[in-house]
Design a protein around this motif. Structure first.
Motif, PDB file in Angstrom:
ATOM      1  N   TYR A 121       1.589  -1.002  -0.261  1.00 27.03           N
ATOM      2  CA  TYR A 121       0.108   0.158  -0.011  1.00 27.03           C
ATOM      3  C   TYR A 121       1.257   1.181  -0.092  1.00 27.03           C
ATOM      4  O   TYR A 121       2.270   1.293   0.482  1.00 27.03           O
ATOM      5  CB  TYR A 121      -1.241   0.100   0.978  1.00 27.03           C
ATOM      6  CG  TYR A 121      -1.934  -0.931   0.843  1.00 27.03           C
ATOM      7  CD1 TYR A 121      -2.890  -1.036   0.519  1.00 27.03           C
ATOM      8  CD2 TYR A 121      -1.884  -2.978   2.041  1.00 27.03           C
ATOM      9  CE1 TYR A 121      -4.423  -2.089   0.131  1.00 27.03           C
ATOM     10  CE2 TYR A 121      -2.564  -2.988   1.266  1.00 27.03           C
ATOM     11  CZ  TYR A 121      -3.872  -3.101   0.765  1.00 27.03           C
ATOM     12  OH  TYR A 121      -4.755  -3.808   0.847  1.00 27.03           O
ATOM     13  N   ARG A 122       0.821   1.963  -0.885  1.00 26.75           N
ATOM     14  CA  ARG A 122       1.455   3.134  -0.961  1.00 26.75           C
ATOM     15  C   ARG A 122       0.853   4.409  -0.479  1.00 26.75           C
ATOM     16  O   ARG A 122      -0.537   4.986  -0.895  1.00 26.75           O
ATOM     17  CB  ARG A 122       1.535   3.496  -2.346  1.00 26.75           C
ATOM     18  CG  ARG A 122       2.283   5.355  -2.979  1.00 26.75           C
ATOM     19  CD  ARG A 122       2.518   5.146  -3.889  1.00 26.75           C
ATOM     20  NE  ARG A 122       1.764   5.319  -5.147  1.00 26.75           N
ATOM     21  CZ  ARG A 122       1.263   6.549  -5.692  1.00 26.75           C
ATOM     22  NH1 ARG A 122       1.561   7.524  -4.284  1.00 26.75           N
ATOM     23  NH2 ARG A 122       0.221   6.588  -5.573  1.00 26.75           N
ATOM     24  N   ARG A 123       1.364   5.054   0.451  1.00 28.82           N
ATOM     25  CA  ARG A 123       0.827   6.652   1.163  1.00 28.82           C
ATOM     26  C   ARG A 123       0.716   7.523   0.314  1.00 28.82           C
ATOM     27  O   ARG A 123       1.430   7.974  -0.293  1.00 28.82           O
ATOM     28  CB  ARG A 123       0.981   6.790   2.303  1.00 28.82           C
ATOM     29  CG  ARG A 123       2.748   7.056   2.082  1.00 28.82           C
ATOM     30  CD  ARG A 123       3.535   7.532   3.641  1.00 28.82           C
ATOM     31  NE  ARG A 123       2.902   8.696   3.802  1.00 28.82           N
ATOM     32  CZ  ARG A 123       2.937   9.626   5.335  1.00 28.82           C
ATOM     33  NH1 ARG A 123       4.255   9.371   5.767  1.00 28.82           N
ATOM     34  NH2 ARG A 123       2.541  11.059   5.807  1.00 28.82           N
ATOM     35  N   SER A 124      -0.124   8.566   0.634  1.00 29.91           N
ATOM     36  CA  SER A 124      -0.356   9.887  -0.147  1.00 29.91           C
ATOM     37  C   SER A 124       0.660  10.102   0.630  1.00 29.91           C
ATOM     38  O   SER A 124       0.478  10.203   1.988  1.00 29.91           O
ATOM     39  CB  SER A 124      -1.807  10.416  -0.384  1.00 29.91           C
ATOM     40  OG  SER A 124      -2.817   9.886   0.889  1.00 29.91           O
ATOM     41  N   ASN A 125       0.978  11.786   0.206  1.00 28.61           N
ATOM     42  CA  ASN A 125       1.542  11.978   0.994  1.00 28.61           C
ATOM     43  C   ASN A 125       1.751  14.181   1.035  1.00 28.61           C
ATOM     44  O   ASN A 125       2.308  14.497   0.328  1.00 28.61           O
ATOM     45  CB  ASN A 125       3.147  11.841   1.008  1.00 28.61           C
ATOM     46  CG  ASN A 125       4.063  12.690   1.806  1.00 28.61           C
ATOM     47  OD1 ASN A 125       4.244  12.940   2.893  1.00 28.61           O
ATOM     48  ND2 ASN A 125       5.498  12.898   1.444  1.00 28.61           N
ATOM     49  N   PRO A 126       0.554  14.439   0.904  1.00 25.86           N
ATOM     50  CA  PRO A 126       0.250  16.155   0.284  1.00 25.86           C
ATOM     51  C   PRO A 126       1.167  17.084   1.423  1.00 25.86           C
ATOM     52  O   PRO A 126       1.482  16.805   2.528  1.00 25.86           O
ATOM     53  CB  PRO A 126      -1.251  15.787   0.407  1.00 25.86           C
ATOM     54  CG  PRO A 126      -1.681  14.941   1.987  1.00 25.86           C
ATOM     55  CD  PRO A 126      -0.952  13.902   1.789  1.00 25.86           C
ATOM     56  N   SER A 127       1.367  18.286   1.069  1.00 24.95           N
ATOM     57  CA  SER A 127       1.801  19.264   1.136  1.00 24.95           C
ATOM     58  C   SER A 127       1.271  19.645   2.456  1.00 24.95           C
ATOM     59  O   SER A 127       0.115  19.674   2.399  1.00 24.95           O
ATOM     60  CB  SER A 127       2.883  20.136   0.244  1.00 24.95           C
ATOM     61  OG  SER A 127       2.921  20.096  -1.017  1.00 24.95           O
TER      62      SER A 127
END
Length: 226
Positions: A11-17
């Motif tokens: 599973y890949r995480r989202s990493n928003p600013s």
């Protein structure tokens, strides 16, 4: 190709600013925690892993998760790196999600073994897997714990290959600067825990991880309608 394989298996995480609201609230919380002997009194709606990320990225900390809630000094001890090599060190990470798993997993309820990881690719994308034996999962092995924040100056990355665990070690004792209480509800991947056979190879665990979590997730949804 590597990104495709990682996306297929993990599973890949989202990493928003960070938003301006997050930056303002987190900076205020950080200042108040320093004034409060390092104790973080978290009362925001933002997920706690976002604040952990903030302290890592903006304040030069590494994070260590533990069930033990009163650690005043971290000392080196003999442990194994991701590749099985022994080292006398303190382990930590520069990821906001991975240490929460270690903080909330009650090791006294672990049967046989557990497997997990946070992979970081050179594109700065992060991928996760978390797997327990069925006997462990049946014990509901979750507890409350603490994320400790340590200054990163004495820590070094254990591997810098194209894809590597986000694992950092220090070979000298160090005191935590901040501490944050966490629980099962703070772990973003609590519904992405798979089960593996105790003696199966790690490759099989990786290959079946998302399939197993999908099956478990379907079972939970079905149970909800009984």
């Amino acid at each position: 190709m590597i990104s495709f394989i990682l996306n297929l298996l993990f599973y890949r995480r989202s990493n928003p600013s960070f938003s301006n609201e997050e930056l303002n609230d987190f900076e205020d919380l950080y200042i108040r925690a320093i004034q409060n002997n390092g104790v973080i009194n978290y009362q925001y709606d933002f997920p706690k892993y976002r604040f952990i990320d903030y302290l890592i990225q903006e304040k030069n900390f590494v994070a260590h998760g533990s069930n033990i809630k009163d650690i005043e000094l971290f000392e080196t001890r003999k442990q194994t790196l991701f590749n099985g090599e022994y080292v006398n060190a303190i382990f930590a990470t520069k990821d906001g999600i991975w240490p929460i798993f270690y903080a909330i997993l009650d090791r006294s309820k672990v049967v046989n073994n557990f497997r997990n990881g946070c992979f970081k690719a050179l594109n700065n994308k992060k991928y996760y897997f978390f797997s327990l034996t069925k006997k462990t999962l049946d014990k509901d092995p979750w507890t409350t714990g603490v994320i400790y924040f340590l200054l990163s100056e004495s820590f070094e990355q254990t591997n810098k290959t194209r894809v590597h665990f986000d694992e950092w070690i220090s070979r000298q004792e160090t005191k935590p600067v901040l501490k944050l209480d966490v629980s099962k509800e703070d772990f973003e991947y609590i519904n992405k825990i798979s089960t593996h056979k105790p003696k199966e190879s790690i490759i099989i665990t990786w290959l079946l991880y998302k399939i197993r979590t999908s099956i478990l997730g379907h079972s939970k949804r079905t149970d909800n309608f009984k």
